[in-house]
Write a protein that holds these residues in place. Structure first.
Motif, short mmCIF file in Angstrom:
data_model
loop_
_atom_site.label_atom_id
_atom_site.label_comp_id
_atom_site.label_asym_id
_atom_site.label_seq_id
_atom_site.Cartn_x
_atom_site.Cartn_y
_atom_site.Cartn_z
N GLY A 94 7.80 13.28 25.37
CA GLY A 94 6.62 12.83 24.65
C GLY A 94 7.02 11.92 23.50
N VAL A 95 6.24 11.92 22.44
CA VAL A 95 6.59 11.11 21.28
C VAL A 95 7.89 11.63 20.70
N LYS A 96 8.63 10.75 20.05
CA LYS A 96 9.93 11.10 19.51
C LYS A 96 9.79 12.19 18.46
N ARG A 97 10.70 13.14 18.49
CA ARG A 97 10.66 14.22 17.50
C ARG A 97 10.93 13.65 16.11
N ALA A 98 10.18 14.16 15.15
CA ALA A 98 10.37 13.72 13.78
C ALA A 98 11.70 14.25 13.25
N ALA A 99 12.38 13.43 12.44
CA ALA A 99 13.64 13.85 11.84
C ALA A 99 13.37 14.85 10.73
N GLY A 100 14.41 15.60 10.35
CA GLY A 100 14.27 16.54 9.25
C GLY A 100 14.31 17.97 9.72
N PRO A 101 14.38 18.91 8.77
CA PRO A 101 14.47 20.33 9.13
C PRO A 101 13.19 20.81 9.80
N SER A 102 13.36 21.74 10.72
CA SER A 102 12.22 22.32 11.41
C SER A 102 12.57 23.71 11.86
N ARG A 103 11.64 24.64 11.73
CA ARG A 103 11.87 26.01 12.21
C ARG A 103 11.80 26.07 13.72
N ASN A 104 11.30 25.01 14.36
CA ASN A 104 11.16 25.00 15.81
C ASN A 104 12.28 24.21 16.49
N VAL A 105 13.40 24.00 15.79
CA VAL A 105 14.49 23.25 16.39
C VAL A 105 14.93 23.93 17.68
N ASN A 106 15.15 23.14 18.70
CA ASN A 106 15.60 23.59 20.02
C ASN A 106 14.54 24.39 20.78
N LEU A 107 13.31 24.46 20.26
CA LEU A 107 12.23 25.07 21.00
C LEU A 107 11.37 23.97 21.63
N PRO A 108 10.87 24.19 22.82
CA PRO A 108 10.10 23.13 23.48
C PRO A 108 8.71 22.96 22.87
N ARG A 109 8.34 21.72 22.61
CA ARG A 109 6.98 21.45 22.15
C ARG A 109 5.97 21.63 23.28
N THR A 110 6.46 21.65 24.50
CA THR A 110 5.56 21.77 25.65
C THR A 110 4.91 23.14 25.77
N THR A 111 5.52 24.16 25.19
CA THR A 111 5.02 25.53 25.35
C THR A 111 4.03 25.86 24.25
N GLY A 112 3.00 26.58 24.60
CA GLY A 112 1.99 26.98 23.63
C GLY A 112 1.16 28.12 24.19
N LYS A 113 -0.04 28.24 23.67
CA LYS A 113 -0.94 29.30 24.12
C LYS A 113 -2.17 28.70 24.78
#
Length: 372
Positions: A94-113
């Motif tokens: 998808g769109v490029k991941r934003a740079a910087g710290p994230s608590r979701n690093v290495n987790l897929p943005r594709t997954t949700g509820k």
């Protein structure tokens, strides 16, 4: 009565299907395609249902009950290797991941509820994941997270599919947040053995979704502004008035990407399991539980008392909710891999179950991914 299928491994393997643009062979089963879950004109109304009152219904939703009483036992190693030609569909970013710290690093943005109103009239949730499709608008989840099955006639043994109401997908859902938007379900695709008979071996569904919206909360100064606000849902509390603007988010796959899909793979390599815990120390998990990751090595299993002989089981560190994706060859840097399982139930406290991903699943997926 449930149609009994030949085993999908060994000498009686079903005919292989190729992941190509050529015509696929005719099959001896039907694919259930729903009438629209919600029209494009009504999509904003469905999303407003969940975002109103500060997202209270999202937080109040409880995990849907998975099929109970599954007693899956491992298949013997000899003669249980899956058959059929292997096939894969590549993932898409998808769109490029934003740079910087994230608590979701290495987790897929594709997954949700996925959220929906159940047959009991109450809000419920499952896990789901965005998968690659021609129109970048497809979500994979468990069949029982889309359909409520009921007997068509007493003693008939079949079920009529009834899609749940107010079905939406929220990728990256965490703590009540909707970082990548909210997407209302458009149309659902499933194997007829599940929608007619509740066949656990076919407990999967693919749902196309409308273009999403990104909610933006704005403070309204007074009752007059509140009365005039019409850009989305609105609510007021003891401390003031709030409006929720529904900004366009575009297509799901353009925003978060889509996982690939793999079928007819050997069941001998660890898979990454991403999902939301079914329970917490306080009891049932709420709508605010966070995405969790685990790894496990799957094995073939069956429960003949349930006529389920094509299951895959995995023991993992947490109890994943229904619809949680099992990803092969997952790469955390890209957040992408190949969907190769979906949690549909539990056998005991720590073993998750999925249908085996075979050529028939690919046929259902292929129909869904090509639909408009």
């Amino acid at each position: 009565m449930k149609r009994i299928l030949p085993p999908l491994w060994g000498a009686a393997a079903t005919a292989a299907l190729l992941v190509s643009g050529t015509a696929v062979p005719a099959h001896a089963y039907e694919i259930t395609v729903t009438t629209p879950l919600v029209s494009d004109a009504k999509a904003a109304e469905v999303i407003s249902y969940w975002l109103g009152d500060g997202g209270r219904l999202l937080a109040a939703a409880t995990p849907v009950s998975a099929p109970a009483g599954i007693d899956a036992t491992p298949l013997p190693a000899e003669g249980s290797a899956p058959g059929g030609v292997r096939g894969v569909v590549p993932a898409s970013a998808g769109v490029k991941r934003a740079a910087g710290p994230s608590r979701n690093v290495n987790l897929p943005r594709t997954t949700g509820k996925v959220f929906f109103v159940g047959s009991d009239g109450l809000p419920h949730w499952c896990a789901g994941t965005s998968v690659q499709s021609d129109h970048r608008n497809l979500v994979a989840t468990a069949g029982h997270c889309v359909y409520a099955t009921r007997p068509t006639a007493e003693g008939a043994g079949e079920s009529a599919p009834t899609p749940y109401r107010y079905w939406v997908f929220v990728p990256g859902f965490a703590g009540g947040g909707t970082p990548w938007g909210v997407y209302a379900g458009e149309q659902a695709f499933a194997h007829s053995d599940y929608t007619r008979y509740g066949d656990l071996d076919r407990d999967y569904a693919f749902v196309s979704v409308h273009a999403g919206v990104l909610p933006k909360r704005v403070t309204l100064r007074d009752a007059a502004q509140y009365a005039a606000f019409s850009a989305g849902p609105k609510y007021h509390t003891a401390t003031g008035y709030t409006g929720v603007r529904l900004l366009p988010a575009g297509r799901l796959g353009d925003k978060v990407g889509g996982q690939g899909l793999a079928y007819n793979l050997p069941v001998d390599r660890p898979l990454a399991i991403f999902g939301y815990p079914m329970r917490t120390a306080e009891g049932h998990a709420s709508g605010n539980t966070r995405l969790t990751r685990a790894y496990g090595k799957p094995f073939l299993a069956r429960d003949l008392s349930r006529r389920a002989n094509e299951l895959v089981a995995v023991r993992s560190a947490f109890t994943a909710a229904s619809g949680s994706p099992w990803l092969a060859a997952y790469r955390g840097v890209r957040g992408l891999g190949y969907l190769n399982g979906l949690t549909i139930g539990l056998s005991g406290p720590g073993t998750g179950l999925s249908p085996y991903f075979d050529g028939e699943l690919f046929q259902v997926y292929n129909t869904a991914r090509r639909a408009g």
